[in-house]
Scaffold this motif. Structure first.
Motif, PDB file in Angstrom:
ATOM      1  N   PHE A  73      48.599 -11.058   7.872  1.00 50.40           N
ATOM      2  CA  PHE A  73      47.874  -9.741   8.071  1.00 50.40           C
ATOM      3  C   PHE A  73      46.873 -10.330   9.370  1.00 50.40           C
ATOM      4  O   PHE A  73      46.740  -9.363  10.390  1.00 50.40           O
ATOM      5  N   PHE A  74      46.121 -11.326   8.986  1.00 50.81           N
ATOM      6  CA  PHE A  74      45.196 -11.725  10.159  1.00 50.81           C
ATOM      7  C   PHE A  74      45.659 -12.127  11.453  1.00 50.81           C
ATOM      8  O   PHE A  74      45.325 -11.895  12.465  1.00 50.81           O
ATOM      9  N   SER A  75      47.041 -12.861  11.316  1.00 53.37           N
ATOM     10  CA  SER A  75      47.636 -13.460  12.311  1.00 53.37           C
ATOM     11  C   SER A  75      48.131 -12.369  13.115  1.00 53.37           C
ATOM     12  O   SER A  75      48.385 -12.207  14.445  1.00 53.37           O
ATOM     13  N   GLU A  76      48.619 -11.357  12.630  1.00 51.04           N
ATOM     14  CA  GLU A  76      49.155 -10.339  13.225  1.00 51.04           C
ATOM     15  C   GLU A  76      47.907  -9.399  13.966  1.00 51.04           C
ATOM     16  O   GLU A  76      48.298  -9.113  15.064  1.00 51.04           O
ATOM     17  N   LEU A  77      46.918  -9.298  13.270  1.00 50.62           N
ATOM     18  CA  LEU A  77      45.883  -8.627  13.782  1.00 50.62           C
ATOM     19  C   LEU A  77      45.362  -9.389  15.014  1.00 50.62           C
ATOM     20  O   LEU A  77      45.182  -8.940  16.294  1.00 50.62           O
ATOM     21  N   ILE A  81      44.841  -8.088  18.969  1.00 50.87           N
ATOM     22  CA  ILE A  81      43.680  -8.172  19.544  1.00 50.87           C
ATOM     23  C   ILE A  81      43.582  -9.182  21.107  1.00 50.87           C
ATOM     24  O   ILE A  81      43.272  -8.667  22.114  1.00 50.87           O
ATOM     25  N   GLU A  82      44.209 -10.256  21.048  1.00 47.89           N
ATOM     26  CA  GLU A  82      44.476 -10.804  22.277  1.00 47.89           C
ATOM     27  C   GLU A  82      45.216 -10.116  23.184  1.00 47.89           C
ATOM     28  O   GLU A  82      44.820 -10.264  24.450  1.00 47.89           O
ATOM     29  N   ASP A  83      46.406  -9.376  22.763  1.00 47.76           N
ATOM     30  CA  ASP A  83      47.020  -8.839  23.784  1.00 47.76           C
ATOM     31  C   ASP A  83      46.366  -7.620  24.520  1.00 47.76           C
ATOM     32  O   ASP A  83      46.291  -7.535  25.780  1.00 47.76           O
ATOM     33  N   GLU A  84      45.627  -7.100  23.561  1.00 48.49           N
ATOM     34  CA  GLU A  84      44.667  -5.997  24.149  1.00 48.49           C
ATOM     35  C   GLU A  84      43.665  -6.361  25.075  1.00 48.49           C
ATOM     36  O   GLU A  84      43.360  -6.012  26.222  1.00 48.49           O
ATOM     37  N   LEU A  85      43.124  -7.496  24.907  1.00 45.12           N
ATOM     38  CA  LEU A  85      42.012  -8.119  25.636  1.00 45.12           C
ATOM     39  C   LEU A  85      42.626  -8.718  26.859  1.00 45.12           C
ATOM     40  O   LEU A  85      42.096  -8.494  27.907  1.00 45.12           O
ATOM     41  N   ASP A 266      48.508  -4.086   2.476  1.00 42.27           N
ATOM     42  CA  ASP A 266      48.581  -4.412   3.775  1.00 42.27           C
ATOM     43  C   ASP A 266      49.708  -4.350   4.660  1.00 42.27           C
ATOM     44  O   ASP A 266      49.602  -3.846   5.912  1.00 42.27           O
ATOM     45  N   GLY A 267      51.028  -4.386   4.141  1.00 44.88           N
ATOM     46  CA  GLY A 267      52.168  -4.168   4.683  1.00 44.88           C
ATOM     47  C   GLY A 267      52.744  -5.514   5.553  1.00 44.88           C
ATOM     48  O   GLY A 267      53.001  -5.549   6.907  1.00 44.88           O
ATOM     49  N   MET A 288      44.660  -0.492  14.661  1.00 45.17           N
ATOM     50  CA  MET A 288      43.295  -1.227  14.251  1.00 45.17           C
ATOM     51  C   MET A 288      42.785  -2.354  15.305  1.00 45.17           C
ATOM     52  O   MET A 288      41.628  -2.114  15.592  1.00 45.17           O
ATOM     53  N   ALA A 289      43.669  -3.116  15.744  1.00 42.05           N
ATOM     54  CA  ALA A 289      43.381  -4.135  16.807  1.00 42.05           C
ATOM     55  C   ALA A 289      42.928  -3.713  18.172  1.00 42.05           C
ATOM     56  O   ALA A 289      41.824  -3.927  18.489  1.00 42.05           O
ATOM     57  N   ARG A 290      43.699  -2.947  18.447  1.00 40.18           N
ATOM     58  CA  ARG A 290      43.523  -2.211  19.734  1.00 40.18           C
ATOM     59  C   ARG A 290      42.255  -1.516  19.739  1.00 40.18           C
ATOM     60  O   ARG A 290      41.602  -1.178  20.694  1.00 40.18           O
TER      61      ARG A 290
END
Length: 322
Positions: A73-77, A81-85, A266-267, A288-290
């Motif tokens: 879950f954290f690695s997907e998040l 996040i990195e992609d949106e940044l 979590d999924g 959530m990340a974006r």
């Protein structure tokens, strides 16, 4: 490794022009800009981000504080996040704390000294007194002060959905299992939603918890199975705990889903650990990340954020365990 002078020489311009193109400041003719960009690509030139930040007195680094990069879950998040940044011209500085409070405090101190633009943080430790608002911060799943925005999934509704789906699958004696945290975390609402719906429907339920983090998952689940052999529906606070429960339950002679229905949260059931495929409450990880990045960038730019909490809807994913 090529330097900014090499780029300038190849493009036939001055170093200052290259700097303006890289930092997207000042006026540069389109033709000249294209020459610089082409030279950067040809030389595979990577700007010195630290020097760039120092010169501009502005950082384009955003820190992501995670308990563990090994959790899917954290690695997907982190991926989203990195992609949106990156889409917004920022770079990610990943801080993997291993869930240790002393390591989180070390990272927070280091981040302040290095003047990162902002922090996106996930922590389940009691470090609230060390969190300050002098750096823009957005938290995930965790409430600090009103000045720190929190992005989370709808944990309460997720608990309600889990209870209803267990009952729909035939369970009539259900349990919530997980780690009990004393901090103000949104994850506690998973249990609250589960209890709320069980009481509304008149379904017998038990809550079985130990202080978070659970010291020994296997021993914890064995004690639960021994104490509550009549339970035929289980909602686990995370997918990983649900998967561990299924493993131990099978060793104890229980069949899933014939004898006991199981739902996680979590999924992340695409992970090879989940066989059978787990029924779960899926968090909208990418959304959530974006959203966290977008809110943080608003804070970095000095814009006001209207809401303290941003709660995003969850959905039930049917697997093979209900």
């Amino acid at each position: 490794m090529h330097s900014i002078k090499d780029v300038a020489n190849l493009a036939g311009v001055g170093v200052g022009t290259v700097s303006r193109v890289i930092n997207n400041i000042g006026s540069v003719k389109p033709v000249t800009r294209n020459k610089v960009i082409e030279a950067i690509r040809e030389l595979n030139y990577v700007p010195n981000q630290v020097a760039r930040n120092f010169k501009m007195q502005r950082s384009y680094l955003v820190s992501l504080l995670l308990p563990s990069i090994f959790n899917q879950f954290f690695s997907e998040l982190a991926y989203h996040i990195e992609d949106e940044l990156d889409r917004n011209g920022y770079q990610l500085l990943l801080c993997n704390s291993g869930g240790k409070p002393e390591k989180e405090l070390y990272y927070l101190d280091m981040l302040k000294q290095n003047k990162v633009a902002g922090i996106i943080g996930i922590t389940y430790n009691d470090i609230e007194e060390y969190i300050h608002t002098d750096i823009p911060i957005v938290s995930i799943d965790r409430h600090f002060s009103k000045q720190i925005t929190c992005v989370t999934s709808d944990n309460f509704e997720g608990g309600r959905i889990a209870l209803k789906e267990l009952v729909k699958a035939g369970a009539n004696n259900v349990a919530f299992i997980g780690g009990a945290t004393s901090i103000n975390s949104e994850t506690r609402n998973r249990k609250k939603g589960f209890i709320h719906e069980a009481e509304a429907m008149g379904i017998p339920y038990v809550v079985y918890e130990e202080p978070d983090p659970i010291a020994d998952d296997i021993a914890f689940i064995k004690r639960f199975l021994k104490k509550y052999p009549e339970v035929n529906g289980v909602f686990a606070i995370t997918d990983m705990l649900a998967a561990k429960y299924i493993e131990i339950a099978k060793r104890s002679g229980l069949r899933v889903p014939e004898d006991v229905k199981v739902i996680g949260y979590d999924g992340i059931q695409d992970h090879e650990y989940f066989h059978p495929v787990l029924s779960t409450i899926r968090q909208p990880v990418e959304q959530m990340a974006r959203k966290a990045v977008q809110l943080l960038l608003k804070k970095i730019e000095g814009e006001s954020v209207e809401h303290e909490d941003f709660i995003i809807a969850v959905e039930y994913w049917q697997g093979e365990t209900t």
